[in-house]
Design a protein around this motif. Structure first.
Motif, mmCIF file in Angstrom:
data_model
loop_
_atom_site.group_PDB
_atom_site.id
_atom_site.type_symbol
_atom_site.label_atom_id
_atom_site.label_comp_id
_atom_site.label_asym_id
_atom_site.label_seq_id
_atom_site.Cartn_x
_atom_site.Cartn_y
_atom_site.Cartn_z
ATOM 1 N N GLY A 157 -3.318 7.315 8.690
ATOM 2 C CA GLY A 157 -2.478 6.891 7.579
ATOM 3 C C GLY A 157 -1.957 8.086 6.809
ATOM 4 N N ASP A 158 -1.014 7.857 5.907
ATOM 5 C CA ASP A 158 -0.375 8.924 5.140
ATOM 6 C C ASP A 158 -0.277 8.520 3.683
ATOM 7 O OD1 ASP A 158 0.452 10.557 7.538
ATOM 8 O OD2 ASP A 158 1.614 8.733 7.930
ATOM 9 N N ILE A 159 -0.172 9.560 2.797
ATOM 10 C CA ILE A 159 0.112 9.360 1.380
ATOM 11 C C ILE A 159 1.620 9.410 1.213
ATOM 12 C CG2 ILE A 159 -0.162 10.270 -0.944
ATOM 13 C CD1 ILE A 159 -2.840 11.432 -0.047
ATOM 14 N N ILE A 160 2.212 8.367 0.603
ATOM 15 C CA ILE A 160 3.673 8.318 0.470
ATOM 16 C C ILE A 160 4.125 8.628 -0.952
ATOM 17 C CG2 ILE A 160 3.928 6.686 2.373
ATOM 18 C CD1 ILE A 160 4.170 4.451 0.388
ATOM 19 N N SER A 161 3.162 8.895 -1.861
ATOM 20 C CA SER A 161 3.524 9.292 -3.215
ATOM 21 C C SER A 161 3.834 10.777 -3.261
ATOM 22 C CB SER A 161 2.390 8.976 -4.196
ATOM 23 O OG SER A 161 1.992 7.629 -4.090
ATOM 24 N N LEU A 162 4.563 11.228 -4.293
ATOM 25 C CA LEU A 162 4.859 12.643 -4.479
ATOM 26 C C LEU A 162 3.574 13.406 -4.758
ATOM 27 C CD1 LEU A 162 8.100 12.452 -6.665
ATOM 28 C CD2 LEU A 162 7.918 13.001 -4.229
ATOM 29 N N SER A 163 3.436 14.559 -4.117
ATOM 30 C CA SER A 163 2.219 15.357 -4.243
ATOM 31 C C SER A 163 2.224 16.136 -5.562
ATOM 32 C CB SER A 163 2.103 16.322 -3.062
ATOM 33 O OG SER A 163 0.966 17.135 -3.194
ATOM 34 N N ARG A 176 -0.007 4.552 3.219
ATOM 35 C CA ARG A 176 0.648 3.726 4.220
ATOM 36 C C ARG A 176 0.039 4.049 5.575
ATOM 37 N NH1 ARG A 176 6.832 4.811 4.798
ATOM 38 N NH2 ARG A 176 5.985 6.795 5.546
ATOM 39 N N CYS A 177 -0.270 3.008 6.358
ATOM 40 C CA CYS A 177 -0.829 3.220 7.693
ATOM 41 C C CYS A 177 0.287 3.522 8.685
ATOM 42 C CB CYS A 177 -1.617 1.988 8.146
ATOM 43 S SG CYS A 177 -3.165 1.739 7.255
ATOM 44 N N GLN A 178 -0.055 4.251 9.733
ATOM 45 C CA GLN A 178 0.909 4.571 10.776
ATOM 46 C C GLN A 178 1.234 3.319 11.602
ATOM 47 O OE1 GLN A 178 -0.913 7.838 12.873
ATOM 48 N NE2 GLN A 178 -0.884 9.187 11.077
ATOM 49 N N THR A 179 2.271 3.419 12.423
ATOM 50 C CA THR A 179 2.743 2.274 13.205
ATOM 51 C C THR A 179 1.608 1.652 14.023
ATOM 52 O OG1 THR A 179 4.894 3.346 13.366
ATOM 53 C CG2 THR A 179 4.489 1.516 14.857
ATOM 54 N N TYR A 180 1.549 0.334 14.021
ATOM 55 C CA TYR A 180 0.571 -0.503 14.733
ATOM 56 C C TYR A 180 -0.802 -0.543 14.058
ATOM 57 C CZ TYR A 180 4.010 -0.248 18.498
ATOM 58 O OH TYR A 180 5.169 -0.302 19.218
ATOM 59 N N TYR A 181 -1.046 0.284 13.040
ATOM 60 C CA TYR A 181 -2.340 0.270 12.366
ATOM 61 C C TYR A 181 -2.259 -0.662 11.155
ATOM 62 C CZ TYR A 181 -3.919 4.160 15.244
ATOM 63 O OH TYR A 181 -4.290 4.948 16.301
ATOM 64 N N ALA A 182 -3.315 -1.438 10.919
ATOM 65 C CA ALA A 182 -3.331 -2.412 9.821
ATOM 66 C C ALA A 182 -4.207 -1.897 8.685
ATOM 67 C CB ALA A 182 -3.862 -3.765 10.307
ATOM 68 N N MET A 183 -3.754 -2.102 7.457
ATOM 69 C CA MET A 183 -4.472 -1.591 6.289
ATOM 70 C C MET A 183 -5.507 -2.599 5.824
ATOM 71 S SD MET A 183 -2.988 -0.148 2.658
ATOM 72 C CE MET A 183 -2.309 1.296 3.474
ATOM 73 N N GLU A 184 -6.702 -2.106 5.526
ATOM 74 C CA GLU A 184 -7.779 -2.912 4.955
ATOM 75 C C GLU A 184 -8.141 -2.322 3.600
ATOM 76 O OE1 GLU A 184 -11.571 -4.789 6.955
ATOM 77 O OE2 GLU A 184 -12.034 -2.736 6.349
ATOM 78 N N GLY A 185 -7.996 -3.110 2.540
ATOM 79 C CA GLY A 185 -8.259 -2.642 1.187
ATOM 80 C C GLY A 185 -6.971 -2.430 0.410
ATOM 81 N N GLN A 186 -7.095 -1.960 -0.851
ATOM 82 C CA GLN A 186 -5.934 -1.707 -1.699
ATOM 83 C C GLN A 186 -5.132 -0.531 -1.161
ATOM 84 O OE1 GLN A 186 -4.715 -3.133 -4.409
ATOM 85 N NE2 GLN A 186 -6.263 -4.712 -4.757
ATOM 86 N N ASN A 187 -3.777 -0.631 -1.260
ATOM 87 C CA ASN A 187 -2.932 0.457 -0.768
ATOM 88 C C ASN A 187 -2.813 1.601 -1.769
ATOM 89 O OD1 ASN A 187 -1.381 -0.879 -2.659
ATOM 90 N ND2 ASN A 187 0.543 -0.473 -1.595
ATOM 91 N N ARG A 188 -3.509 1.504 -2.915
ATOM 92 C CA ARG A 188 -3.502 2.568 -3.910
ATOM 93 C C ARG A 188 -4.924 3.024 -4.228
ATOM 94 N NH1 ARG A 188 0.963 3.778 -6.902
ATOM 95 N NH2 ARG A 188 2.824 2.495 -6.535
ATOM 96 N N VAL A 199 -10.506 4.380 -1.126
ATOM 97 C CA VAL A 199 -9.241 4.442 -0.386
ATOM 98 C C VAL A 199 -9.253 3.378 0.716
ATOM 99 C CG1 VAL A 199 -8.919 6.885 -0.837
ATOM 100 C CG2 VAL A 199 -10.160 6.176 1.207
ATOM 101 N N PRO A 200 -8.067 2.944 1.184
ATOM 102 C CA PRO A 200 -8.017 1.938 2.251
ATOM 103 C C PRO A 200 -8.393 2.521 3.608
ATOM 104 C CG PRO A 200 -5.813 2.660 1.710
ATOM 105 C CD PRO A 200 -6.713 3.325 0.711
ATOM 106 N N ILE A 201 -8.581 1.640 4.569
ATOM 107 C CA ILE A 201 -8.884 2.032 5.951
ATOM 108 C C ILE A 201 -7.768 1.525 6.845
ATOM 109 C CG2 ILE A 201 -10.514 1.774 7.864
ATOM 110 C CD1 ILE A 201 -12.704 1.272 5.796
ATOM 111 N N CYS A 202 -7.338 2.336 7.792
ATOM 112 C CA CYS A 202 -6.319 1.932 8.768
ATOM 113 C C CYS A 202 -7.022 1.491 10.045
ATOM 114 C CB CYS A 202 -5.336 3.070 9.032
ATOM 115 S SG CYS A 202 -4.320 3.480 7.592
ATOM 116 N N LEU A 203 -6.977 0.207 10.328
ATOM 117 C CA LEU A 203 -7.705 -0.363 11.462
ATOM 118 C C LEU A 203 -6.925 -0.171 12.758
ATOM 119 C CD1 LEU A 203 -8.787 -3.713 9.768
ATOM 120 C CD2 LEU A 203 -10.111 -1.602 9.973
#
Length: 578
Positions: A157-163, A176-188, A199-203
């Motif tokens: 997964g990646d952080i999409i907010s400004l650093s 945000r999770c990468q393509t085909y990966y599903a997010m588990e938990g809050q996205n923030r 932090v969330p987990i990308c399944l």
């Protein structure tokens, strides 16, 4: 052949060969009870009604019915309410809507909106739902705590907010999770006094090989070009189907199936070729004759004299399908019988005037009548198995009540489950339910009318408000009722009314509060200050402070960036470009 038919007729006509199915006692449910009339024995089509205790919500059908010695559907459940205490709210720095910290009792499947104490940021969503006694509270994060360094990273997964180099307490980053990966938990993840929240987990997705599909004779439904590997996101599914001429090996009547990605290894079933063996036809033969037939193959049926192909489709052919030969090849006797008449009953399929020997005839009682005996009979050479009777289970006209009257239409007969409503004369209060129900020739308990005297009737209705207590038809002097305003409304006056000398005291009113509208703020180039975020819904007279958006300044005619809530609306200030 004739002796065989006589033997079947003798068995069908044997006394007592058909008996009505009965069900066991219906199940009791937690925090609820059966409210319909209890019986010593429950027969086919009998119904039972459930009701939950006050404060509990019924999930499922309130009625179940006896069908084939089983109750259908399953008995319902009574879902528990959620309780919120002042201690819980104080510990979590939370307030319920309206800046209040009061204990609450919330019914299952109902929502409650929260806000944080001043100086704290609420982790969205602010509205939470109660389900069967459980509610997940939102998190309040201090704005005045220690700063955080760089946020944690997540795998796949990646952080999409400004650093940023440092993050203030209360600020957040979005993942945000990468393509085909599903997010588990809050996205923030929020900076909470120097520490990042969870932090969330990308399944991982599920992967299906195209080579494996080809080996099992399987295609992806509605897709022409299938990639080398198929990726299914966690929680999603894909529909597969056997190739033409094939069906599932385990379920020969099906060719399509769904693969659900749930974190366990995907099991791909096998498909087998559709084949049919040579049919066995009594009183007839077929052409062409082979040992094995494939999907779509046709054969012609030739019946002996005195017999006919059923059903006669003109061509007298049947086809090899996934479900075997269709239609099923049969040569039947051409003798017919007329169905007998059952009083107060109809034949379910009344389009046929005559029936073939051995064919089933199904009866259904008319409304207000209950079947006794088997609803299905079989006739052979005009001799039929014992057919049913239909018993009258309607109710007679209901009785009048002293000091009251019937408000429904009065008839000579009433169907089961029909209701008749009563009301009392002025000066009298109705005790019991305001209606009675017809239950198999008997009415439920009739209400009565009692003189009011110093008692009170139903409490007054408050617009946009609800009564917290369960309403009663009669209240005695000094008894009270408590009200609560609905979401986004504020209460004026005492929340309690009291029964005094046959009259209720003055009820409260629920007035709409002010809402800080995003569209109105965007037009005026303003936003709420951080310290005012919990006042987005405010009572009349409340003052809320705004700030100009970046690149804008207060309009020359704007004296202050403060706004007052007046008659349900904010008097917004204006900002113009710098």
């Amino acid at each position: 052949m004739k002796s065989w038919l006589l033997l079947v007729a003798a068995v069908l006509l044997w006394p007592g060969s058909s008996s009505q199915n009965a069900c066991e006692e219906p199940e009791d449910i937690d925090f609820g009870e059966i409210v319909s009339l209890e019986k010593a024995k429950y027969l086919e089509n009998d119904r039972v009604q459930y009701s939950c205790n006050p404060g509990y919500v019924l999930e499922g059908s309130e009625w179940i019915q006896c069908k084939g010695q089983k109750w259908t559907p399953h008995p319902p459940k009574c879902l528990a309410p959620c309780s919120i205490t002042r201690q819980q709210l104080a510990t979590k720095k939370l307030l319920v809507f309206g800046s209040q910290r009061k204990a609450r009792l919330i019914q299952s499947n109902h929502n409650m909106q929260f806000q944080c104490n001043e100086g704290y940021v609420l982790v969205a969503p602010s509205v939470r739902k109660c389900f069967d006694g459980y509610m997940d509270f939102p998190l309040c994060i201090s704005e005045g705590g220690q700063n955080c360094s760089g946020p944690p990273r997540i795998e796949n997964g990646d952080i999409i907010s400004l650093s940023e180099k440092l993050y203030r307490s209360g600020s957040s980053v979005e993942f945000r999770c990468q393509t085909y990966y599903a997010m588990e938990g809050q996205n923030r993840s929020f900076c909470d006094n120097g520490t990042w929240t969870k932090v969330p987990i990308c399944l991982d997705p599920c992967v299906i090989s195209r080579t494996e599909l080809e080996s099992q004779k399987i295609d992806v439904k509605d897709e022409i070009d299938v990639p080398e590997n198929i990726f299914i996101q966690r929680g999603h599914s894909i529909e597969l189907t056997c190739k033409t001429g094939y069906v599932l090996e385990a379920y020969s009547s099906q060719s399509a199936f769904v693969i659900q990605c749930d974190g366990t290894p995907s099991v791909i079933p096998k498909c087998k070729e559709i084949t049919c063996n040579s049919p066995r036809i009594s009183n007839g033969s077929f052409r062409p004759q082979r040992t094995l037939y494939h999907d779509g193959d046709l054969i012609r049926i030739l019946c002996d004299s005195g017999f006919t192909f059923e059903p006669d489709n003109g061509e007298k052919v049947v086809e090899c399908t996934r479900n075997g030969w269709s239609p099923s090849p049969k040569c039947v006797n051409t003798n017919f019988t007329e169905p007998p008449i059952v009083e107060n009953a109809d034949i379910v399929d009344d389009t046929m005037e005559k029936y073939m020997n051995g064919e089933k005839i199904n009866y259904q009682c008319k409304d207000g009548f209950e079947i006794s005996g088997s609803s299905t009979i079989i006739c052979i050479e005009n001799k039929c198995s014992r057919f049913p009777s239909c018993k009258d289970i309607r109710c007679s006209s209901p009785s009048e009540i002293p000091n009251g009257q019937i408000t429904s239409e009065i008839k000579a007969k009433y169907l089961p489950r029909e209701k008749v409503y009563y009301r009392c004369n002025p000066g009298y209060a109705l005790l019991g339910t305001p209606f009675i129900i017809c239950l198999r020739k008997r009415w439920t308990h009739t209400p009565r009318c009692a003189a009011l005297g110093g008692k009170c009737g139903l409490p007054p209705v408050v617009e946009n408000g609800d009564i917290l207590d369960s309403p009663k038809p009669i209240y005695f002097p000094s008894e009270t009722v408590t009200y609560q305003c609905q979401n986004f409304y504020t209460m004026e006056g005492s929340p309690r009314v009291t029964c005094q000398n046959g009259h209720w005291s003055q009820p409260p009113t629920c007035r709409v509060a002010c809402t800080a509208n995003e569209e109105d703020m965007r037009v005026r180039n303003i936003k709420l200050r951080w310290s005012n975020r919990d006042k987005i819904y405010s009572e009349d007279g409340t003052t809320v402070e705004f700030v100009c958006l970046r690149g804008y300044k207060p309009h020359p005619n704007t004296r202050s960036l403060r706004a007052n809530c007046v008659d349900g609306k904010f008097d917004y200030p204006d900002c113009i470009p710098i």
